[in-house]
Motif scaffolding. Structure first.
Motif, mmCIF file in Angstrom:
data_model
loop_
_atom_site.group_PDB
_atom_site.id
_atom_site.type_symbol
_atom_site.label_atom_id
_atom_site.label_comp_id
_atom_site.label_asym_id
_atom_site.label_seq_id
_atom_site.Cartn_x
_atom_site.Cartn_y
_atom_site.Cartn_z
ATOM 1 N N ASP A 216 23.975 71.010 42.748
ATOM 2 C CA ASP A 216 25.382 71.375 42.845
ATOM 3 C C ASP A 216 25.925 71.678 41.448
ATOM 4 N N ALA A 217 26.117 72.948 41.151
ATOM 5 C CA ALA A 217 26.588 73.343 39.818
ATOM 6 C C ALA A 217 28.022 72.935 39.572
ATOM 7 N N GLY A 218 28.775 72.654 40.612
ATOM 8 C CA GLY A 218 30.155 72.236 40.450
ATOM 9 C C GLY A 218 30.338 70.750 40.257
ATOM 10 N N ASN A 219 29.273 69.994 40.433
ATOM 11 C CA ASN A 219 29.327 68.537 40.311
ATOM 12 C C ASN A 219 28.913 68.128 38.893
ATOM 13 N N PRO A 220 29.828 67.529 38.107
ATOM 14 C CA PRO A 220 29.482 67.167 36.724
ATOM 15 C C PRO A 220 28.333 66.172 36.607
ATOM 16 N N ALA A 221 28.041 65.433 37.670
ATOM 17 C CA ALA A 221 26.913 64.509 37.620
ATOM 18 C C ALA A 221 25.596 65.224 37.895
ATOM 19 N N ALA A 222 25.648 66.341 38.625
ATOM 20 C CA ALA A 222 24.436 67.088 38.966
ATOM 21 C C ALA A 222 24.152 68.203 37.967
ATOM 22 N N THR A 223 25.209 68.773 37.387
ATOM 23 C CA THR A 223 25.061 69.777 36.335
ATOM 24 C C THR A 223 25.913 69.304 35.165
ATOM 25 N N VAL A 224 25.250 68.658 34.215
ATOM 26 C CA VAL A 224 25.934 68.022 33.097
ATOM 27 C C VAL A 224 26.011 69.012 31.946
ATOM 28 N N LEU A 225 27.222 69.276 31.470
ATOM 29 C CA LEU A 225 27.409 70.219 30.364
ATOM 30 C C LEU A 225 27.799 69.450 29.108
ATOM 31 N N PHE A 226 26.915 69.461 28.116
ATOM 32 C CA PHE A 226 27.119 68.677 26.910
ATOM 33 C C PHE A 226 27.736 69.515 25.790
ATOM 34 N N PRO A 227 28.698 68.937 25.058
ATOM 35 C CA PRO A 227 29.222 69.630 23.882
ATOM 36 C C PRO A 227 28.197 69.641 22.762
ATOM 37 N N GLU A 228 28.269 70.664 21.915
ATOM 38 C CA GLU A 228 27.337 70.751 20.789
ATOM 39 C C GLU A 228 27.716 69.742 19.711
ATOM 40 N N MET A 229 26.713 69.120 19.113
ATOM 41 C CA MET A 229 26.950 68.114 18.072
ATOM 42 C C MET A 229 26.786 68.745 16.694
ATOM 43 N N ASP A 230 27.801 69.489 16.270
ATOM 44 C CA ASP A 230 27.770 70.150 14.964
ATOM 45 C C ASP A 230 28.432 69.231 13.942
ATOM 46 N N GLU A 231 27.631 68.651 13.055
ATOM 47 C CA GLU A 231 28.161 67.696 12.093
ATOM 48 C C GLU A 231 28.858 68.369 10.910
ATOM 49 N N ASN A 232 28.888 69.698 10.899
ATOM 50 C CA ASN A 232 29.635 70.406 9.863
ATOM 51 C C ASN A 232 31.093 70.632 10.248
ATOM 52 N N ILE A 233 31.451 70.219 11.473
ATOM 53 C CA ILE A 233 32.820 70.370 11.951
ATOM 54 C C ILE A 233 33.567 69.054 11.757
ATOM 55 N N GLU A 234 34.754 69.136 11.191
ATOM 56 C CA GLU A 234 35.547 67.928 10.985
ATOM 57 C C GLU A 234 36.077 67.423 12.326
ATOM 58 N N VAL A 235 35.975 66.125 12.538
ATOM 59 C CA VAL A 235 36.497 65.514 13.759
ATOM 60 C C VAL A 235 37.368 64.321 13.375
ATOM 61 N N PRO A 236 38.360 63.983 14.200
ATOM 62 C CA PRO A 236 39.229 62.849 13.882
ATOM 63 C C PRO A 236 38.537 61.521 14.162
ATOM 64 N N GLU A 237 38.966 60.489 13.462
ATOM 65 C CA GLU A 237 38.498 59.149 13.762
ATOM 66 C C GLU A 237 39.316 58.582 14.922
ATOM 67 N N ILE A 238 38.696 57.722 15.705
ATOM 68 C CA ILE A 238 39.348 57.152 16.881
ATOM 69 C C ILE A 238 39.897 55.774 16.525
ATOM 70 N N THR A 239 41.223 55.633 16.638
ATOM 71 C CA THR A 239 41.886 54.361 16.348
ATOM 72 C C THR A 239 42.205 53.638 17.643
ATOM 73 N N THR A 240 42.635 52.400 17.527
ATOM 74 C CA THR A 240 43.005 51.649 18.732
ATOM 75 C C THR A 240 44.193 52.297 19.449
ATOM 76 N N ALA A 241 45.042 53.005 18.697
ATOM 77 C CA ALA A 241 46.192 53.671 19.309
ATOM 78 C C ALA A 241 45.786 54.895 20.127
ATOM 79 N N CYS A 242 44.592 55.416 19.867
ATOM 80 C CA CYS A 242 44.164 56.642 20.548
ATOM 81 C C CYS A 242 44.003 56.457 22.051
ATOM 82 N N TRP A 243 43.674 55.242 22.470
ATOM 83 C CA TRP A 243 43.467 55.035 23.913
ATOM 84 C C TRP A 243 44.722 55.429 24.697
ATOM 85 N N ASP A 244 45.881 54.967 24.228
ATOM 86 C CA ASP A 244 47.133 55.299 24.911
ATOM 87 C C ASP A 244 47.548 56.748 24.659
ATOM 88 N N ILE A 245 47.346 57.219 23.429
ATOM 89 C CA ILE A 245 47.727 58.597 23.101
ATOM 90 C C ILE A 245 46.942 59.595 23.954
#
Length: 317
Positions: A216-245
């Protein structure tokens, strides 16, 4: 082989497990609902992808073959710790290069667990001994064994761009054999190609329909689409406040529900890691036992933000 804790685009970040670069409290995740225990079967692989998450290749043996006896010892620990594990999952490298892959899967299935094996479905899986073993296990434990096939893109051109010329055709040949044998399959794809998720799922759906694959291509558990892990791209750090935000629960992050066992080259025993994506980051090694691995995990790596929290991805089903 070591993985940098702070790639160049993230200089100054991901240094302190307790605080972000701005001094804010870093988010942590507890093991609140363990449901998947992963085993890395070894980093050796029959191919070398352009962007492998853990740098598997025909020559990388940084993680050596784990054995049936070592897997069984951790299955014992699951029972001793009363972890509510539902699924035992195997990744690599290419798991079917490990000569004990069938025996390890059988050991988990015999204890009542579902088993997930990540594979490229190429020549290592298609060796007669592996084919016989897969067919035997699928017949003996119907519906309990699933093979998740790495299909980086639904077109031959882009899949082969990642995995090498001819890889797509070999993988489709392996998937056809699995379908004919009645082995349940899933797909693992990538979202790096600049297309929308709807376009990607439509493409995978057409591929499966063309070959008669019951996926099933529409089911995320049957067709899993992974984001690329490019370590040259800046990403934000996750703080405790991020859960609510972000309106995200810590329990939804992969390290709330899984751990991975690896065996490092030269090590006396396997080790338990917090994450399937960080086998070379020493700060994510939790000890040698499941008891030691029950402690909280600091989200102190770019992958924590990019892949899990912001990407919403999980290696488990």
């Amino acid at each position: 082989m070591k993985e940098s804790a702070a790639p160049s685009a993230n200089i100054g970040k991901f240094q302190d497990p307790k605080r972000t670069a701005k001094g804010e409290p870093r988010a942590h995740v507890g093991l609140t609902r363990p449901r998947t225990l992963w085993f890395n079967t070894g980093t050796l692989c029959n191919i070398e992808c352009a962007n492998c998450y853990i740098a598997s290749s025909p020559s990388n043996d940084a993680l050596v073959y784990i054995t049936e006896a070592e897997v069984a010892a951790y299955l014992d620990q699951i029972e001793e710790r009363a972890w509510p594990i539902e699924e035992i999952a195997f990744t690599g490298g290419e798991p079917f290069m490990n000569p004990e892959m069938i025996a390890m899967a059988r050991a988990a299935l015999a204890r009542g667990y579902k088993v997930l094996v990540l594979t490229n479905a190429m020549r290592p899986m298609m060796r007669p001994a592996m084919q016989d073993g897969i067919a035997e296990l699928s017949d003996a434990y119907p519906g309990q064994l699933t093979l998740r096939i790495s299909v980086d893109h639904w077109t031959e051109e882009l899949h082969d761009k990642e995995r090498g010329e001819g890889a797509f055709r070999q993988t489709i040949t392996g998937m056809r054999w699995l379908a004919a044998t009645g082995v349940p399959m899933a797909i693992a794809g990538r979202t790096v190609w600049g297309e929308s998720e709807d376009e990607a799922r439509a493409g995978y759906g057409a591929l499966c329909a063309r070959h008669g694959f019951d996926i099933d291509a529409g089911n995320p558990a049957a067709t899993v689409l992974f984001p690329e892990m490019d370590e040259n791209i800046e990403v934000p750090e996750i703080t405790t406040a991020c859960w609510d935000i972000l309106n995200i629960s810590p329990g939804s992050v992969m390290c709330a529900s899984s751990r991975m066992v690896v065996k490092r080259k030269g090590a006396a025993s396997p080790a338990v890691l917090a994450c399937t994506l960080l086998p070379y980051a020493p700060e994510f090694e939790l000890g040698t036992t499941l008891a030691e691995a029950e402690r909280d995990v600091a989200l102190n790596h770019p992958h924590c933000a990019k892949f899990c929290v912001l990407g919403g991805a999980s290696c488990s089903a």
